[in-house]
Design a protein around this motif. Structure first.
Motif, short mmCIF file in Angstrom:
data_model
loop_
_atom_site.label_atom_id
_atom_site.label_comp_id
_atom_site.label_asym_id
_atom_site.label_seq_id
_atom_site.Cartn_x
_atom_site.Cartn_y
_atom_site.Cartn_z
N VAL A 70 1.35 -0.32 -8.84
CA VAL A 70 1.07 0.44 -7.62
C VAL A 70 -0.34 0.12 -7.13
N ARG A 71 -1.29 0.12 -8.06
CA ARG A 71 -2.67 -0.18 -7.68
C ARG A 71 -2.77 -1.57 -7.06
N GLU A 72 -2.12 -2.55 -7.66
CA GLU A 72 -2.16 -3.92 -7.14
C GLU A 72 -1.60 -3.97 -5.73
N SER A 73 -0.48 -3.30 -5.50
CA SER A 73 0.15 -3.31 -4.17
C SER A 73 -0.74 -2.63 -3.14
N VAL A 74 -1.31 -1.49 -3.53
CA VAL A 74 -2.15 -0.74 -2.59
C VAL A 74 -3.42 -1.52 -2.27
N LEU A 75 -4.04 -2.13 -3.28
CA LEU A 75 -5.28 -2.87 -3.02
C LEU A 75 -5.01 -4.11 -2.17
N ARG A 76 -3.87 -4.76 -2.39
CA ARG A 76 -3.52 -5.91 -1.55
C ARG A 76 -3.33 -5.45 -0.11
N ALA A 77 -2.65 -4.32 0.06
CA ALA A 77 -2.43 -3.79 1.41
C ALA A 77 -3.74 -3.36 2.06
N GLY A 99 -2.41 1.12 -16.42
CA GLY A 99 -1.51 0.10 -16.94
C GLY A 99 -0.10 0.38 -16.49
N GLY A 100 0.83 -0.55 -16.74
CA GLY A 100 2.24 -0.37 -16.42
C GLY A 100 2.52 -0.21 -14.95
N ARG A 101 3.39 0.76 -14.63
CA ARG A 101 3.78 0.98 -13.24
C ARG A 101 2.57 1.33 -12.38
#
Length: 203
Positions: free
Chosen positions: A20-27, A14-16
């Protein structure tokens, strides 16, 4: 099992950490679409996500772990099944959703890349199997409801009916190259419904 013992790519943060997870998975999805599993690189994913390499290596450790988490995220984000009260309409909705996903400019190539990766990487294959188990399990509810309404014979294997809807569509994507459109979706749904009513999937 403590937090440090959890297998990489399986924590739901959760939170930050969630950002980070969302950004990494999108990348990771972008990289998979562009260059495939063989060239997927954690350092490149970190650069694309604008996240420190140590964060990515510590959390996911391998490209297979990253793809496994990507599939988990895709399952979590999937559109819920419809419930129209009609087997034919429900199966048609399922088939059309599959076609929309597989022909989407991003999702289609992403699924193709993941399926290709699963043929040569056991952990990715396991994650792919889990992903489809979740999706088939959710959509099987419409078949179970049809059995309850008397539309299908008792003992019908709901999961097999749902698999029968999507199988010819994936065949078009991965093998034949035939058009993937609403007409193909509707034919796949109708064929599965006819077979189910005839008792083909009774176990």
């Amino acid at each position: 099992m403590g937090a440090d013992d959890v297998e990489p790519g399986t924590v739901r943060p959760g939170g930050r950490t969630a950002r980070v997870r969302e950004s990494v998975l999108r990348a990771a999805g972008d990289a998979l679409v562009e260059q495939g599993f063989d060239r997927l690189d954690l350092a490149d994913v970190a650069r694309r996500a604008e996240v420190g390499k140590t964060t990515v290596y510590r959390r996911w450790s391998t490209t297979a772990g990253l793809v496994a988490d990507l599939l988990t995220d895709m399952a979590e984000q999937s559109v819920p099944r419809t419930d129209t009260g009609s087997l034919d309409e429900d199966l048609r909705a399922n088939a059309r959703l599959v076609v929309r996903t597989l022909t989407d400019p991003r999702q289609g190539p992403l699924f193709s890349a993941v399926v290709a990766a699963a043929t040569c990487d056991a952990r990715t294959a396991e994650a792919l199997h889990r992903f489809y188990a979740v999706r088939v399990g959710e959509w099987s509810g419409c078949v179970e409801a049809a059995v309850g309404r008397g539309e299908l014979p008792r003992g019908t294997d709901a999961r097999e009916v749902v698999r029968a809807v999507s199988a010819p569509l994936y065949y078009r994507l991965l093998a034949s190259g035939d058009p993937l459109d609403e007409a193909a979706a509707d034919r796949a749904a109708e064929a599965a419904a006819v077979a189910a009513r005839a008792g083909v999937y009774v176990v």
